[in-house]
Design an enzyme around this catalytic site. Structure first.
Site, PDB file in Angstrom:
ATOM      1  N   GLU A  43      -5.987  10.684  -2.328  1.00 46.86           N
ATOM      2  CA  GLU A  43      -6.509   9.598  -1.480  1.00 46.86           C
ATOM      3  C   GLU A  43      -7.650  10.092  -0.587  1.00 46.86           C
ATOM      4  O   GLU A  43      -8.442   9.296  -0.096  1.00 46.86           O
ATOM      5  CB  GLU A  43      -5.397   9.013  -0.612  1.00 46.86           C
ATOM      6  CG  GLU A  43      -4.539   7.985  -1.313  1.00 46.86           C
ATOM      7  CD  GLU A  43      -5.274   6.706  -1.695  1.00 46.86           C
ATOM      8  OE1 GLU A  43      -5.884   6.083  -0.805  1.00 46.86           O
ATOM      9  OE2 GLU A  43      -5.263   6.346  -2.872  1.00 46.86           O
ATOM     10  N   LYS A  72      -4.698  12.299   6.345  1.00 45.30           N
ATOM     11  CA  LYS A  72      -4.427  13.426   5.445  1.00 45.30           C
ATOM     12  C   LYS A  72      -5.627  14.376   5.367  1.00 45.30           C
ATOM     13  O   LYS A  72      -5.464  15.572   5.160  1.00 45.30           O
ATOM     14  CB  LYS A  72      -4.071  12.913   4.048  1.00 45.30           C
ATOM     15  CG  LYS A  72      -2.649  12.368   3.946  1.00 45.30           C
ATOM     16  CD  LYS A  72      -1.633  13.520   3.865  1.00 45.30           C
ATOM     17  CE  LYS A  72      -0.236  13.049   3.583  1.00 45.30           C
ATOM     18  NZ  LYS A  72       0.719  14.148   3.439  1.00 45.30           N
ATOM     19  N   TYR A 127      -4.350   6.271   6.021  1.00 48.02           N
ATOM     20  CA  TYR A 127      -3.555   7.341   5.396  1.00 48.02           C
ATOM     21  C   TYR A 127      -4.480   8.469   4.899  1.00 48.02           C
ATOM     22  O   TYR A 127      -4.266   9.646   5.227  1.00 48.02           O
ATOM     23  CB  TYR A 127      -2.738   6.768   4.234  1.00 48.02           C
ATOM     24  CG  TYR A 127      -2.071   7.819   3.375  1.00 48.02           C
ATOM     25  CD1 TYR A 127      -0.900   8.443   3.780  1.00 48.02           C
ATOM     26  CD2 TYR A 127      -2.613   8.192   2.138  1.00 48.02           C
ATOM     27  CE1 TYR A 127      -0.281   9.412   2.990  1.00 48.02           C
ATOM     28  CE2 TYR A 127      -2.000   9.151   1.343  1.00 48.02           C
ATOM     29  CZ  TYR A 127      -0.841   9.768   1.773  1.00 48.02           C
ATOM     30  OH  TYR A 127      -0.249  10.730   0.984  1.00 48.02           O
ATOM     31  N   THR A 155      -3.728  15.050  -0.661  1.00 48.45           N
ATOM     32  CA  THR A 155      -3.655  13.925  -1.598  1.00 48.45           C
ATOM     33  C   THR A 155      -5.014  13.536  -2.176  1.00 48.45           C
ATOM     34  O   THR A 155      -6.043  13.670  -1.497  1.00 48.45           O
ATOM     35  CB  THR A 155      -3.054  12.696  -0.868  1.00 48.45           C
ATOM     36  OG1 THR A 155      -3.294  11.536  -1.651  1.00 48.45           O
ATOM     37  CG2 THR A 155      -3.658  12.476   0.515  1.00 48.45           C
TER      38      THR A 155
HETATM   39  P1  NAP Z   1       8.146  10.053   0.366  1.00 51.80           P
HETATM   40  O1  NAP Z   1       9.119   9.871  -0.762  1.00 51.80           O
HETATM   41  O2  NAP Z   1       7.652   8.862   1.100  1.00 51.80           O
HETATM   42  O3  NAP Z   1       8.825  11.086   1.395  1.00 51.80           O
HETATM   43  C1  NAP Z   1       8.298  11.266   2.669  1.00 51.80           C
HETATM   44  C2  NAP Z   1       9.256  12.124   3.454  1.00 51.80           C
HETATM   45  O4  NAP Z   1       8.746  12.292   4.783  1.00 51.80           O
HETATM   46  C3  NAP Z   1      10.660  11.520   3.606  1.00 51.80           C
HETATM   47  O5  NAP Z   1      11.600  12.552   3.559  1.00 51.80           O
HETATM   48  C4  NAP Z   1      10.606  10.923   5.009  1.00 51.80           C
HETATM   49  O6  NAP Z   1      11.889  10.811   5.634  1.00 51.80           O
HETATM   50  C5  NAP Z   1       9.784  11.988   5.708  1.00 51.80           C
HETATM   51  N1  NAP Z   1       9.211  11.527   6.960  1.00 51.80           N
HETATM   52  C6  NAP Z   1       8.448  10.441   7.186  1.00 51.80           C
HETATM   53  N2  NAP Z   1       8.104  10.343   8.482  1.00 51.80           N
HETATM   54  C7  NAP Z   1       8.704  11.398   9.097  1.00 51.80           C
HETATM   55  C8  NAP Z   1       8.757  11.846  10.431  1.00 51.80           C
HETATM   56  N3  NAP Z   1       8.140  11.180  11.417  1.00 51.80           N
HETATM   57  N4  NAP Z   1       9.449  12.982  10.709  1.00 51.80           N
HETATM   58  C9  NAP Z   1      10.097  13.660   9.719  1.00 51.80           C
HETATM   59  N5  NAP Z   1      10.095  13.265   8.445  1.00 51.80           N
HETATM   60  C10 NAP Z   1       9.395  12.148   8.134  1.00 51.80           C
HETATM   61  O7  NAP Z   1       6.856  10.834  -0.156  1.00 51.80           O
HETATM   62  P2  NAP Z   1       6.662  11.749  -1.469  1.00 51.80           P
HETATM   63  O8  NAP Z   1       6.155  10.879  -2.557  1.00 51.80           O
HETATM   64  O9  NAP Z   1       7.839  12.605  -1.665  1.00 51.80           O
HETATM   65  O10 NAP Z   1       5.424  12.641  -1.002  1.00 51.80           O
HETATM   66  C11 NAP Z   1       5.625  13.873  -0.323  1.00 51.80           C
HETATM   67  C12 NAP Z   1       4.352  14.238   0.426  1.00 51.80           C
HETATM   68  O11 NAP Z   1       3.278  14.352  -0.492  1.00 51.80           O
HETATM   69  C13 NAP Z   1       3.910  13.227   1.454  1.00 51.80           C
HETATM   70  O12 NAP Z   1       3.304  13.934   2.508  1.00 51.80           O
HETATM   71  C14 NAP Z   1       2.865  12.394   0.738  1.00 51.80           C
HETATM   72  O13 NAP Z   1       1.961  11.834   1.655  1.00 51.80           O
HETATM   73  C15 NAP Z   1       2.219  13.459  -0.133  1.00 51.80           C
HETATM   74  N6  NAP Z   1       1.662  13.027  -1.399  1.00 51.80           N
HETATM   75  C16 NAP Z   1       2.380  12.256  -2.248  1.00 51.80           C
HETATM   76  C17 NAP Z   1       1.838  11.914  -3.474  1.00 51.80           C
HETATM   77  C18 NAP Z   1       2.617  11.098  -4.464  1.00 51.80           C
HETATM   78  O14 NAP Z   1       2.000  10.556  -5.388  1.00 51.80           O
HETATM   79  N7  NAP Z   1       3.942  11.035  -4.360  1.00 51.80           N
HETATM   80  C19 NAP Z   1       0.554  12.363  -3.828  1.00 51.80           C
HETATM   81  C20 NAP Z   1      -0.136  13.171  -2.924  1.00 51.80           C
HETATM   82  C21 NAP Z   1       0.423  13.514  -1.719  1.00 51.80           C
HETATM   83  P3  NAP Z   1      12.823   9.515   5.398  1.00 51.80           P
HETATM   84  O15 NAP Z   1      13.539   9.773   4.098  1.00 51.80           O
HETATM   85  O16 NAP Z   1      13.684   9.543   6.591  1.00 51.80           O
HETATM   86  O17 NAP Z   1      11.920   8.329   5.317  1.00 51.80           O
HETATM   87  O1  F7E Z   2      -0.579   2.030  -5.381  1.00 51.70           O
HETATM   88  C1  F7E Z   2      -2.205  -0.964  -6.640  1.00 51.70           C
HETATM   89  C2  F7E Z   2      -2.661  -0.428  -5.302  1.00 51.70           C
HETATM   90  O2  F7E Z   2       1.117   2.193  -3.568  1.00 51.70           O
HETATM   91  C3  F7E Z   2      -1.251   2.395  -6.564  1.00 51.70           C
HETATM   92  C4  F7E Z   2       1.109   7.517  -2.460  1.00 51.70           C
HETATM   93  O3  F7E Z   2       2.069   8.394  -2.969  1.00 51.70           O
HETATM   94  O4  F7E Z   2      -0.419   8.056  -4.214  1.00 51.70           O
HETATM   95  C5  F7E Z   2       0.257   6.992  -3.584  1.00 51.70           C
HETATM   96  O5  F7E Z   2      -0.658   6.053  -3.060  1.00 51.70           O
HETATM   97  C6  F7E Z   2      -2.287   1.335  -6.900  1.00 51.70           C
HETATM   98  C7  F7E Z   2      -3.172   0.943  -5.715  1.00 51.70           C
HETATM   99  O6  F7E Z   2       0.130   4.284  -4.603  1.00 51.70           O
HETATM  100  C8  F7E Z   2       0.461  -3.317  -6.015  1.00 51.70           C
HETATM  101  O7  F7E Z   2      -3.638  -1.271  -4.717  1.00 51.70           O
HETATM  102  C9  F7E Z   2      -1.360  -3.272  -7.176  1.00 51.70           C
HETATM  103  O8  F7E Z   2      -4.491   0.842  -6.154  1.00 51.70           O
HETATM  104  O9  F7E Z   2       1.707   2.974  -5.893  1.00 51.70           O
HETATM  105  P1  F7E Z   2       0.706   2.839  -4.834  1.00 51.70           P
HETATM  106  P2  F7E Z   2      -1.220   4.828  -3.910  1.00 51.70           P
HETATM  107  O10 F7E Z   2      -1.778   3.851  -2.970  1.00 51.70           O
HETATM  108  O11 F7E Z   2      -2.101   5.315  -5.004  1.00 51.70           O
HETATM  109  C10 F7E Z   2      -1.291   8.811  -3.365  1.00 51.70           C
HETATM  110  C11 F7E Z   2      -1.881   9.934  -4.185  1.00 51.70           C
HETATM  111  C12 F7E Z   2      -0.620   9.256  -2.125  1.00 51.70           C
HETATM  112  O12 F7E Z   2      -0.937  10.308  -1.581  1.00 51.70           O
HETATM  113  C13 F7E Z   2       0.262   8.279  -1.444  1.00 51.70           C
HETATM  114  O13 F7E Z   2       1.161   8.948  -0.563  1.00 51.70           O
HETATM  115  O14 F7E Z   2      -1.588   0.149  -7.264  1.00 51.70           O
HETATM  116  N1  F7E Z   2      -1.244  -2.065  -6.557  1.00 51.70           N
HETATM  117  N2  F7E Z   2      -0.324  -4.049  -6.855  1.00 51.70           N
HETATM  118  C14 F7E Z   2      -0.121  -2.059  -5.829  1.00 51.70           C
HETATM  119  N3  F7E Z   2       0.444  -1.110  -5.065  1.00 51.70           N
HETATM  120  C15 F7E Z   2       1.633  -1.396  -4.462  1.00 51.70           C
HETATM  121  N4  F7E Z   2       2.242  -0.447  -3.709  1.00 51.70           N
HETATM  122  N5  F7E Z   2       2.233  -2.624  -4.609  1.00 51.70           N
HETATM  123  C16 F7E Z   2       1.696  -3.633  -5.370  1.00 51.70           C
HETATM  124  O15 F7E Z   2       2.242  -4.702  -5.493  1.00 51.70           O
END
Ligand code: NAP
Ligand code: F7E
Length: 348
Positions: free
Chosen positions: A137, A163, A159, A135
């Protein structure tokens, strides 16, 4: 005839897992997903595959397991004998990682290690390719902008730190055991399937509810954080492409442009014909509906993070050059496509 490839997806019920499963089934794969036991089945995102009248149905299997439970991961890997493992399972919420740092480390750092160890100890090192969901992050407060594959990592949350361990252990297994193991460093990617507590879905759902008079206000944290937001459905193809290369390598996947949370909110409300006028500063800043003078956005410090990542933007030129991958959906189109799905949701 070519042998059907077998993929195993951890985190199959999540946003990316569901898009990836659909993508791989279309490619002709047999797809196995790991689901966690929970009191209510959370298979909504898989409904198009699992319950739908699709031909792929017979090539899709779900297994109960948990990334914090080595035995289940090893048993499933042994049974499935995957050609490709996509490790997407994670506690993926950055804010929540401050509340549950130990669990986040167990899931996001040790989870991938458990999968790598399963592959290694089962003797699948030559057979099974491994993808790790890294990520942006991990860059935290980055030293340079835009961020690319060689930008130093300075994660700012439990987080991001968990990661980073996963990212480095994946590289270590690649070097130590000559395993085909790589990580995609994906910047934020969203969709109508995005979890509802991430800022994009929180805004799009609240905008609809406010228009439907089911909610008065939207409470947000940092309006000025900038993110590079892409479309999840396109990003899963990049994961697959990484595993089709001759050599395992890590790639940044991003759109190359970033926008503030405030801009996202403005565009989402504009789809519903609402223009926001901003007044005040800091925690007193408010978004006002220009049409009727009502306050529709306020700040709640609860949503601030103890350490925030202010500004991320990625450079995906290596992915373009070597994988032939490029983003098609940019900011405005992304907001529109999420909003187009939200308005259809009668439950909001
Ligand atoms: P998500 O919607 O939160 O999905 C996370 C998945 O992991 C869900 O299927 C969840 O199951 C499963 N999970 C959580 N804890 C688990 C455990 N202890 N054992 C088995 N399964 C578990 O996340 P996403 O947005 O699809 O992201 C997919 C991956 O990419 C994650 O690793 C995330 O950190 C990474 N990532 C995401 C982004 C982004 O912007 N979306 C960017 C960079 C990296 P449940 O459905 O049961 O909760
Ligand atoms: O926040 C700001 C918050 O929670 C984005 C995950 O998929 O992307 C995701 O992480 C921004 C942050 O995503 C609220 O402070 C303001 O600056 O949607 P988010 P994230 O933290 O960027 C990365 C790449 C991952 O890997 C992660 O798994 O928005 N923000 N107000 C807020 N965020 C939330 N959630 N809620 C608010 O009310």
């Amino acid at each position: 005839m070519e042998k059907t490839k077998i993929a195993l997806i951890t985190g199959c019920t999540g946003q990316d897992g569901s898009y990836l499963a659909e993508f791989l089934l279309k490619k002709g794969y047999e797809v196995h997903g790991i689901r966690r036991r929970s009191s209510i089945a959370k298979l909504d995102r898989l409904s198009r595959i699992h319950y739908g009248p699709h031909a792929e149905r017979n090539k899709f299997f779900l297994h109960y397991g948990d990334i914090t439970d080595s035995a289940s991961i090893t048993q499933i890997t042994k049974r499935v004998k995957p050609d490709e493992v996509y490790n997407l399972a994670a506690q993926s919420h950055v804010r929540v990682s401050f509340d549950t740092p130990e669990y986040t480390a167990n899931t996001d750092a040790l989870g991938p290690l458990r999968v790598l160890e399963a592959i290694r100890t089962l003797g699948f090192v030559r057979k099974t390719k491994f993808y790790q969901a890294s990520t942006s992050e991990m860059f935290g407060n980055p030293l340079e902008s835009p961020q690319h594959e060689n930008t130093p990592f300075f994660p700012r949350s439990p987080y991001g730190i968990a990661k980073l361990y996963a990212h480095l252990i994946t590289a270590n297994y690649r070097e130590a055991y000559n395993m085909f193991a790589c990580s995609g460093i994906l910047f934020n990617h969203e969709s109508p399937r995005r979890g509802e507590s991430f800022v994009t879905r929180k805004i799009t759902q609240a905008a609809i509810r406010i228009v439907r008079r089911k909610q008065d206000k939207l409470y947000l944290g940092n309006l000025y954080a900038k993110r590079d937001w892409g479309y999840a459905k396109e990003y899963v193809e990049a994961m697959w492409l990484m595993l089709q290369q001759k050599k395992p390598k890590d790639y940044v996947i991003a759109t190359g442009e970033n926008h503030t949370v405030k801009e996202f909110a403005e565009l989402a409300f504009r789809v519903l014909d609402i223009d926001i006028e901003w007044q005040g500063q800091g925690i007193s800043e408010k978004g006002i509906n220009k049409k009727n003078g009502k306050i529709i956005v306020e700040i709640d410090p609860y949503y601030f993070r103890p350490t925030e990542v202010e500004n991320l933007v990625g450079n995906a030129s290596m992915a373009k050059k070597e994988l032939g991958w490029a983003p098609k959906t940019k900011f405005q189109k992304l907001v529109n496509l999420i909003m187009a799905e939200e308005v259809k949701n009668k439950d909001l």
